[in-house]
Design an enzyme around this catalytic site. Sequence first.
Site, mmCIF file in Angstrom:
data_model
loop_
_atom_site.group_PDB
_atom_site.id
_atom_site.type_symbol
_atom_site.label_atom_id
_atom_site.label_comp_id
_atom_site.label_asym_id
_atom_site.label_seq_id
_atom_site.Cartn_x
_atom_site.Cartn_y
_atom_site.Cartn_z
ATOM 1 C CG ASN A 30 -1.733 1.223 1.397
ATOM 2 O OD1 ASN A 30 -1.788 2.053 0.494
ATOM 3 N ND2 ASN A 30 -2.389 1.360 2.546
ATOM 4 C CE LYS A 32 -0.075 3.089 4.856
ATOM 5 N NZ LYS A 32 0.086 3.147 6.311
ATOM 6 C CG HIS A 117 -5.644 1.870 5.461
ATOM 7 N ND1 HIS A 117 -5.182 2.763 6.398
ATOM 8 C CD2 HIS A 117 -4.629 1.002 5.232
ATOM 9 C CE1 HIS A 117 -3.925 2.446 6.715
ATOM 10 N NE2 HIS A 117 -3.578 1.370 6.018
ATOM 11 C CD GLU A 119 -2.726 5.374 6.936
ATOM 12 O OE1 GLU A 119 -2.724 5.446 5.694
ATOM 13 O OE2 GLU A 119 -1.815 4.816 7.586
ATOM 14 C CD GLU A 189 -3.212 -2.417 7.349
ATOM 15 O OE1 GLU A 189 -2.180 -2.718 6.738
ATOM 16 O OE2 GLU A 189 -3.761 -1.310 7.250
ATOM 17 N N GLY A 195 2.880 2.217 10.830
ATOM 18 C CA GLY A 195 3.839 3.306 10.696
ATOM 19 C C GLY A 195 4.560 3.672 11.984
ATOM 20 C CB SER A 235 5.645 -1.822 11.968
ATOM 21 O OG SER A 235 5.258 -0.487 12.218
HETATM 22 P P1 13P Z 1 3.303 0.348 7.619
HETATM 23 O O1 13P Z 1 3.806 -0.932 7.011
HETATM 24 O O2 13P Z 1 4.015 1.563 7.122
HETATM 25 O O3 13P Z 1 3.229 0.264 9.117
HETATM 26 O O4 13P Z 1 1.788 0.523 7.112
HETATM 27 C C1 13P Z 1 0.922 -0.546 7.196
HETATM 28 C C2 13P Z 1 -0.315 -0.192 6.468
HETATM 29 O O5 13P Z 1 -1.076 0.660 6.891
HETATM 30 C C3 13P Z 1 -0.593 -0.874 5.200
HETATM 31 O O6 13P Z 1 -1.870 -0.611 4.748
#
Ligand code: 13P
Length: 272
Positions: A30, A32, A117, A119, A189, A195, A235
């Site tokens: 992803n 982002k 997601h 976010e 997740e 992150g 992560s």
């Molecule tokens: P990270 O791998 O940067 O922690 O992000 C995970 C994520 O949100 C994938 O959709």
Amino acid sequence: MGGCPYANEKLIIYSYKNHIVMRKNIVAGNWKMNKTLQEGLALATELNEALKNKTINCDVIIAPPFIHLASVVNAIDTTTIGVSAQNCADKPEGAYTGEVSAKMVASTGAKYVIIGHSERRTYYHETPEILKEKVLLALANGLTPIFCIGEVLAEREAGRHFEVVKSQIEQSLFNLSKEEFGKLILAYEPVWAIGTGKTATAEQAQEMHAFIRKIITEKYGKDIAENLSILYGGSCNASNAKELFANPDVDGGLIGGASLSVDKFMPIIEAF
Ligand code: 13P
């Protein structure tokens, strides 16, 4: 991808009607809101090159931003790398300035769409009802939803993580028919791991994934649940992927930061 047609599938034999159950191992990136169009094309083609003539034991998906989708689809071998959007609208079409419909995503040649997601839930206030509409529209347009669920830190600390994840699944997905549900990919997740560099332990991931499979079994039956790919995200990187993916109910990863360079993404793919 690879010589054996089943190389990318986990073979699980269980006694229920003696069916052989196969679910796919998947590593999805992803991106982002990262990469210009030129940078994104460079990354996608570099990954495509790196995977060429390589035997890999999982499906690989990348999720670039909307505006890169059509170009990325044209630049790579989509039988080796699946392409996903990161979102789609909750309305089919019309006067919704700035939105991108599931039909438009499908028209680029993308085959997947990430929905729900954390976010999107947090920063764009996407509710379970909105997500339910998005899933239906994705399915109606032939896209495979990669549906994300996961608790925030306070919910885990309060011991409410199972309840939260269960309710996210129930509220946005349990309206689906058995046939529709069978088309989904889920991604657990935990929000506190995204992150942050703080990964869930292999035990925490396995425990939640097994729980998810159990509630899906109760609702849709063992066939559907055992065939469902459940990815871990948060992560995940080259050093912890192997341990996470070794768990029986962890069928791969949804990778954020570590999907932004081939150097970091390849070892995660190779963890299978
Ligand atoms: P990270 O791998 O940067 O922690 O992000 C995970 C994520 O949100 C994938 O959709």
